[in-house]
Design a protein around this motif. Sequence first.
Motif, PDB file in Angstrom:
ATOM      1  N   CYS A 217       0.865  -1.180   0.000  1.00 14.10           N
ATOM      2  CA  CYS A 217       0.000   0.000   0.000  1.00 14.10           C
ATOM      3  C   CYS A 217       0.900   1.229   0.000  1.00 14.10           C
ATOM      4  O   CYS A 217       1.789   1.358   0.844  1.00 14.10           O
ATOM      5  CB  CYS A 217      -0.903   0.005   1.225  1.00 14.10           C
ATOM      6  SG  CYS A 217      -1.932   1.491   1.383  1.00 14.10           S
TER       7      CYS A 217
ATOM      8  N   VAL B 100      -9.286   0.333   0.021  1.00 17.32           N
ATOM      9  CA  VAL B 100      -8.400   0.956   1.000  1.00 17.32           C
ATOM     10  C   VAL B 100      -9.053   2.204   1.565  1.00 17.32           C
ATOM     11  O   VAL B 100      -9.845   2.864   0.889  1.00 17.32           O
ATOM     12  CB  VAL B 100      -7.030   1.281   0.353  1.00 17.32           C
ATOM     13  CG1 VAL B 100      -7.177   2.322  -0.737  1.00 17.32           C
ATOM     14  CG2 VAL B 100      -6.004   1.705   1.382  1.00 17.32           C
TER      15      VAL B 100
ATOM     16  N   GLY C  43      -7.573  -1.676   5.004  1.00 18.32           N
ATOM     17  CA  GLY C  43      -8.050  -2.263   3.766  1.00 18.32           C
ATOM     18  C   GLY C  43      -8.790  -3.554   4.012  1.00 18.32           C
ATOM     19  O   GLY C  43      -8.736  -4.125   5.107  1.00 18.32           O
TER      20      GLY C  43
END
Length: 222
Positions: free
Chosen positions: A2, A105, A200
Amino acid sequence: MCEVWWARPVDPDTAPGLVGLLDDAERARLPRFRLPADRARYLAAHALTRIVLAGAVGAAPAELRFDRSCRCGEQHGKPTLPGGPGFSLTHAGDLVGVAVHDGPVGLDVEHARPLADLAAMAAHVSSPDETVADDSAFFTLWTRKEALLKATGEGLSAPMSAITLGPTGVLAWTGAAAPTGPVWLRDLRPAAGYPAAVAGLGPGPVAVRESDGDAVLRSPTP
């Protein structure tokens, strides 16, 4: 992985190039913000989102077309990029952030400050099994839960009190907004006085890399 970028707000009057990256809907909304600080946060967050997503999909930032379909059928819902990765943007005080991930997310940052009525605010945020000891604990809890709710797509339309958190993540989640699968959650500290969290849907742990969004905004070419 991420990816999270952090940047400072940008005055639209000083950055016509960034304003030019926005689409018609974004440019129409920009002057509707009464306060200059709100306009600066909006521009930085949305321009940064376009630049980092353009780099991810191999397109020009100004060419990206977002789907903002709401449940009511109008184009004022949470934006998504058809065919692109999941993303989430946030802003507070002197900071804006964008998270990009290959799945759903959510990113949230808050400007920590003294609260006039901690008890009332804590009652709104905490579940019956949680205790909020002070202002710092409140903002940490808030950012974690808002990040989780953003990841589901519900945002603050769903109650934070339905989520119970523990030291390692989500202990319990009740109600219609609760995801059926696993979730992951990470605390972030992008600047002093700015607690943040990214979350997420899917199994964790997920590696998170934070980057300098100011540098990205200075060179808006993917």
